[in-house]
Design a protein around this motif. Structure first.
Motif, PDB file in Angstrom:
ATOM      1  N   GLN A 111      45.341  46.711  47.409  1.00 55.69           N
ATOM      2  CA  GLN A 111      44.235  47.081  48.296  1.00 55.69           C
ATOM      3  C   GLN A 111      42.891  46.671  47.709  1.00 55.69           C
ATOM      4  N   VAL A 112      42.716  46.937  46.419  1.00 57.81           N
ATOM      5  CA  VAL A 112      41.414  46.782  45.789  1.00 57.81           C
ATOM      6  C   VAL A 112      41.140  45.333  45.390  1.00 57.81           C
ATOM      7  N   LEU A 113      42.150  44.638  44.891  1.00 57.85           N
ATOM      8  CA  LEU A 113      41.904  43.349  44.239  1.00 57.85           C
ATOM      9  C   LEU A 113      42.461  42.140  44.984  1.00 57.85           C
ATOM     10  N   SER A 114      43.097  42.334  46.131  1.00 55.21           N
ATOM     11  CA  SER A 114      43.701  41.197  46.837  1.00 55.21           C
ATOM     12  C   SER A 114      42.660  40.175  47.294  1.00 55.21           C
ATOM     13  N   LYS A 115      41.411  40.607  47.462  1.00 54.76           N
ATOM     14  CA  LYS A 115      40.365  39.668  47.896  1.00 54.76           C
ATOM     15  C   LYS A 115      40.151  38.558  46.867  1.00 54.76           C
ATOM     16  N   TYR A 116      40.524  38.823  45.610  1.00 53.52           N
ATOM     17  CA  TYR A 116      40.350  37.811  44.568  1.00 53.52           C
ATOM     18  C   TYR A 116      41.411  36.720  44.613  1.00 53.52           C
ATOM     19  N   LEU A 117      42.425  36.891  45.464  1.00 55.73           N
ATOM     20  CA  LEU A 117      43.452  35.864  45.580  1.00 55.73           C
ATOM     21  C   LEU A 117      42.965  34.672  46.400  1.00 55.73           C
ATOM     22  N   ASP A 118      41.842  34.851  47.082  1.00 51.15           N
ATOM     23  CA  ASP A 118      41.236  33.747  47.843  1.00 51.15           C
ATOM     24  C   ASP A 118      40.031  33.206  47.080  1.00 51.15           C
ATOM     25  N   GLY A 119      39.977  31.917  46.901  1.00 47.37           N
ATOM     26  CA  GLY A 119      38.812  31.307  46.276  1.00 47.37           C
ATOM     27  C   GLY A 119      38.965  31.143  44.771  1.00 47.37           C
ATOM     28  N   GLU A 120      38.119  30.288  44.211  1.00 48.12           N
ATOM     29  CA  GLU A 120      38.136  29.988  42.785  1.00 48.12           C
ATOM     30  C   GLU A 120      36.996  30.736  42.096  1.00 48.12           C
ATOM     31  N   ARG A 121      37.323  31.474  41.070  1.00 44.58           N
ATOM     32  CA  ARG A 121      36.329  32.171  40.248  1.00 44.58           C
ATOM     33  C   ARG A 121      36.639  31.823  38.796  1.00 44.58           C
ATOM     34  N   MET A 122      36.125  30.698  38.391  1.00 44.88           N
ATOM     35  CA  MET A 122      36.480  30.138  37.094  1.00 44.88           C
ATOM     36  C   MET A 122      35.761  30.866  35.962  1.00 44.88           C
ATOM     37  N   SER A 123      36.529  31.137  34.903  1.00 49.17           N
ATOM     38  CA  SER A 123      35.986  31.885  33.779  1.00 49.17           C
ATOM     39  C   SER A 123      36.883  31.672  32.563  1.00 49.17           C
ATOM     40  N   HIS A 124      36.409  32.161  31.427  1.00 48.92           N
ATOM     41  CA  HIS A 124      37.220  32.101  30.211  1.00 48.92           C
ATOM     42  C   HIS A 124      37.925  33.422  29.917  1.00 48.92           C
ATOM     43  N   CYS A 125      37.368  34.552  30.379  1.00 46.80           N
ATOM     44  CA  CYS A 125      37.963  35.827  29.972  1.00 46.80           C
ATOM     45  C   CYS A 125      37.672  36.941  30.973  1.00 46.80           C
ATOM     46  N   GLY A 126      38.552  37.918  30.977  1.00 49.98           N
ATOM     47  CA  GLY A 126      38.396  39.079  31.841  1.00 49.98           C
ATOM     48  C   GLY A 126      39.381  40.169  31.430  1.00 49.98           C
ATOM     49  N   ILE A 127      39.125  41.384  31.889  1.00 56.24           N
ATOM     50  CA  ILE A 127      40.009  42.524  31.622  1.00 56.24           C
ATOM     51  C   ILE A 127      40.227  43.301  32.909  1.00 56.24           C
ATOM     52  N   GLY A 128      41.283  44.104  32.941  1.00 56.65           N
ATOM     53  CA  GLY A 128      41.574  44.885  34.136  1.00 56.65           C
ATOM     54  C   GLY A 128      42.191  46.230  33.800  1.00 56.65           C
ATOM     55  N   HIS A 129      42.282  47.087  34.816  1.00 61.59           N
ATOM     56  CA  HIS A 129      42.696  48.469  34.594  1.00 61.59           C
ATOM     57  C   HIS A 129      43.297  49.045  35.862  1.00 61.59           C
ATOM     58  N   VAL A 130      44.369  49.810  35.720  1.00 63.67           N
ATOM     59  CA  VAL A 130      44.860  50.686  36.785  1.00 63.67           C
ATOM     60  C   VAL A 130      44.809  52.100  36.227  1.00 63.67           C
ATOM     61  N   ARG A 181      51.760  52.662  36.359  1.00 63.93           N
ATOM     62  CA  ARG A 181      51.036  53.450  35.369  1.00 63.93           C
ATOM     63  C   ARG A 181      49.787  54.111  35.934  1.00 63.93           C
ATOM     64  N   GLY A 182      49.420  53.778  37.161  1.00 69.54           N
ATOM     65  CA  GLY A 182      48.246  54.400  37.760  1.00 69.54           C
ATOM     66  C   GLY A 182      48.042  53.908  39.168  1.00 69.54           C
ATOM     67  N   GLN A 183      47.966  54.835  40.110  1.00 66.92           N
ATOM     68  CA  GLN A 183      47.851  54.464  41.525  1.00 66.92           C
ATOM     69  C   GLN A 183      46.570  54.967  42.182  1.00 66.92           C
ATOM     70  N   GLU A 184      45.629  55.467  41.393  1.00 65.62           N
ATOM     71  CA  GLU A 184      44.425  56.049  41.992  1.00 65.62           C
ATOM     72  C   GLU A 184      43.262  55.068  42.079  1.00 65.62           C
ATOM     73  N   SER A 185      43.156  54.167  41.112  1.00 64.22           N
ATOM     74  CA  SER A 185      42.074  53.193  41.169  1.00 64.22           C
ATOM     75  C   SER A 185      42.480  51.942  40.406  1.00 64.22           C
ATOM     76  N   ALA A 186      41.782  50.862  40.687  1.00 63.41           N
ATOM     77  CA  ALA A 186      42.037  49.592  40.021  1.00 63.41           C
ATOM     78  C   ALA A 186      40.725  48.838  39.908  1.00 63.41           C
ATOM     79  N   GLY A 187      40.642  47.937  38.929  1.00 62.74           N
ATOM     80  CA  GLY A 187      39.415  47.165  38.787  1.00 62.74           C
ATOM     81  C   GLY A 187      39.561  46.057  37.768  1.00 62.74           C
ATOM     82  N   ILE A 188      38.620  45.126  37.829  1.00 64.09           N
ATOM     83  CA  ILE A 188      38.563  44.042  36.853  1.00 64.09           C
ATOM     84  C   ILE A 188      37.109  43.827  36.434  1.00 64.09           C
ATOM     85  N   ALA A 189      36.932  43.203  35.273  1.00 63.83           N
ATOM     86  CA  ALA A 189      35.627  42.723  34.812  1.00 63.83           C
ATOM     87  C   ALA A 189      35.869  41.352  34.189  1.00 63.83           C
TER      88      ALA A 189
END
Length: 479
Positions: A64-83, A38-46
């Motif tokens: 490319q943009v978000l694979s760094k988040y696959l390493d490590g624990e970032r514990m939270s209750h909620c988040g959203i993302g977009h392509v 649905r979208g290949q120009e940018s990606a992001g999370i909050a």
């Protein structure tokens, strides 16, 4: 200028709320990866990090943009993302989403799929009141309206803002520790919500939920606002409107394994192919079916071609292969460059093609430049005849609800009839699905928007005078 030949996708949104602490960025990565088409120009999370909202977004694909988040624990209750595919505002980093602001209503992050149609007057009003816009995206307008609202609570400010905007918007927002899901009252864009193991997940298509093995899901209703927090989920509704689902989600945009509008996309596209084959019955009665095969343009024509072959009783052959590592297809400045781009991506299977009459099936025709090259490739591979079949009606009008459709002057169906298009692309014939065929294939056709085919828009749109003017084909037909 370099233009994309295929119609541009909108965007994809995802959201996760977990009752217990979990690695939210990882939970978001996989739904967004599933929505990459649905979208290949940018990606992001909050996401919420302790008592504040943080975000990361960049130009590029999810991997490319978000694979760094696959390493490590970032514990939270909620988040959203977009392509994102830039339908409004251009491909700039500042337009990547989710957008994040801290204002008088708290921390607000927003991910938006769709386009607003009354952006200009609302933006002028806000600017005159002192608003400073940081992007050229219409999505930012919603955040400004919320922050400028004099309503005492965030939810009241959100509802007041939504009641003023028109157009297509499937939204996922974070307000402090709360996730809010919104779908416009017309239901232009699809949106689904599901639950599993204390986790609520939102996605533009069901494939975003499937990747997390969520089977308990439903469509977010048009006009529905869902508030999800530690106390659960609760809904309210905006004033209902006549439903106007985008038909192109079913024709081309959505992933074949997804459900949108509670319809399986793969099976719907097969139905469109069958409708095309029924329309060709007279053609075959005159010409016969000897040495005729059905070949899809991969991957967009695969499902419709299967339906066509089944209905017509013809062999389905993968007579063209696709190189999946070339990225998106663009219209290059010269004919030679355009042809090279297509040859890099699509390759005919000569032994399958040679000596055969080809029914070449694709989803739609925009400018005709790629189709012309595809017909040439088929004939170079030894095809005896090439008959192009499109599983959508002729596209003749721009879209204001999220599709990146060129101007009326650039759309080939505004200049040439199907017979003239066949002559232009050197095909033996060209046939489009009719609007009546498309409507016949749908259970509730009155619930869909067909404006890009008919020019009959369901709500007021900012159509320029040049886009209202008759095209060359209009002039011919009225002479």
């Amino acid at each position: 200028m370099i233009h994309e030949e295929k119609l541009g996708h909108y965007c994809g949104v995802a959201g996760v709320f977990s009752e217990s602490l979990t690695n939210i960025p990882v939970k978001l990565f996989f739904p967004l990866f599933s929505l990459q088409h649905r979208g290949q120009e940018s990606a992001g999370i909050a996401y919420r990090k302790e008592d504040k909202t943080v975000s990361y977004r960049d130009l590029g694909m999810v991997s490319q943009v978000l694979s760094k988040y696959l390493d490590g624990e970032r514990m939270s209750h909620c988040g959203i993302g977009h392509v994102r595919y830039s339908t409004h505002g251009g491909n700039k980093l500042e337009n990547a989403q989710p957008l994040l602001v801290s204002c008088n209503k708290g921390d607000i992050a927003l991910a938006h799929n769709g386009n607003l149609t009354n952006t200009q007057p609302l933006k002028e009003e806000l600017v005159s009141a002192g608003a400073i816009f940081q992007t050229t995206s219409d999505s930012e307008l919603i955040l400004h309206m919320i922050s400028h609202s004099r309503k005492p609570t965030f939810q009241e400010a959100l509802v007041e803002s939504l009641q003023k905007i028109e157009g297509a918007y499937s939204l996922v927002l974070l307000h402090d520790d709360t996730m809010i899901t919104v779908r416009d009252p017309w239901g232009f864009r699809p949106l689904y919500i599901g639950k599993k193991d204390g986790m609520t997940v939102v996605g533009s298509e069901t494939c975003a939920l499937d990747i997390l093995q969520i089977t308990d899901y439903r469509e977010v209703e048009p006009g529905e606002i869902i508030i999800t927090d530690q106390y659960g989920s609760r809904s309210s509704f905006l004033t209902p409107k006549k439903r106007n689902h985008c038909a192109f989600e079913l024709i081309y945009f959505a992933r074949p394994d997804s459900d949108v509008y509670n319809i399986n996309v793969y099976h719907q596209r097969k139905k469109l192919g069958k409708e095309l084959a029924i329309r060709d019955e007279e053609f075959f009665a005159q010409t016969g079916k000897e040495d005729t095969i059905v070949v899809p343009v991969p991957d967009s024509g695969n499902s419709a071609a299967l339906g066509y072959a089944e209905q017509a009783g013809l062999p389905f052959e993968l007579g063209m292969t696709r190189n999946h590592y070339t990225g998106r297809s663009f219209i290059m400045p010269t004919t030679a460059e355009r042809e090279l781009v297509v040859r890099m991506k699509l390759h005919p299977v000569r032994k399958t093609i040679a000596g055969k009459r080809i029914i070449l099936v694709d989803d739609s025709l925009v400018r005709g430049t790629t189709a012309k090259i595809l017909v040439k490739l088929m004939k170079e591979a030894g095809a005896r005849e090439v008959h192009l079949r499109l599983s959508s009606p002729e596209i003749r009008w721009p879209c204001f609800f999220g599709i990146d459709i060129p101007t009326r002057q650039e759309l080939i169906s505004n200049t040439l009839t199907p017979d003239e298009i066949a002559n232009f692309i050197d095909a033996d014939s060209v046939t489009f699905l009719t609007i009546e065929d498309l409507q016949h294939s749908l259970d509730s056709p009155e619930s869909y928007c067909f404006a890009c085919f008919t020019g009959e828009y369901p709500i007021r749109v900012p159509l320029k005078q040049t886009e209202r003017e008759r095209t060359l084909r209009d002039t011919k037909e009225h002479q």
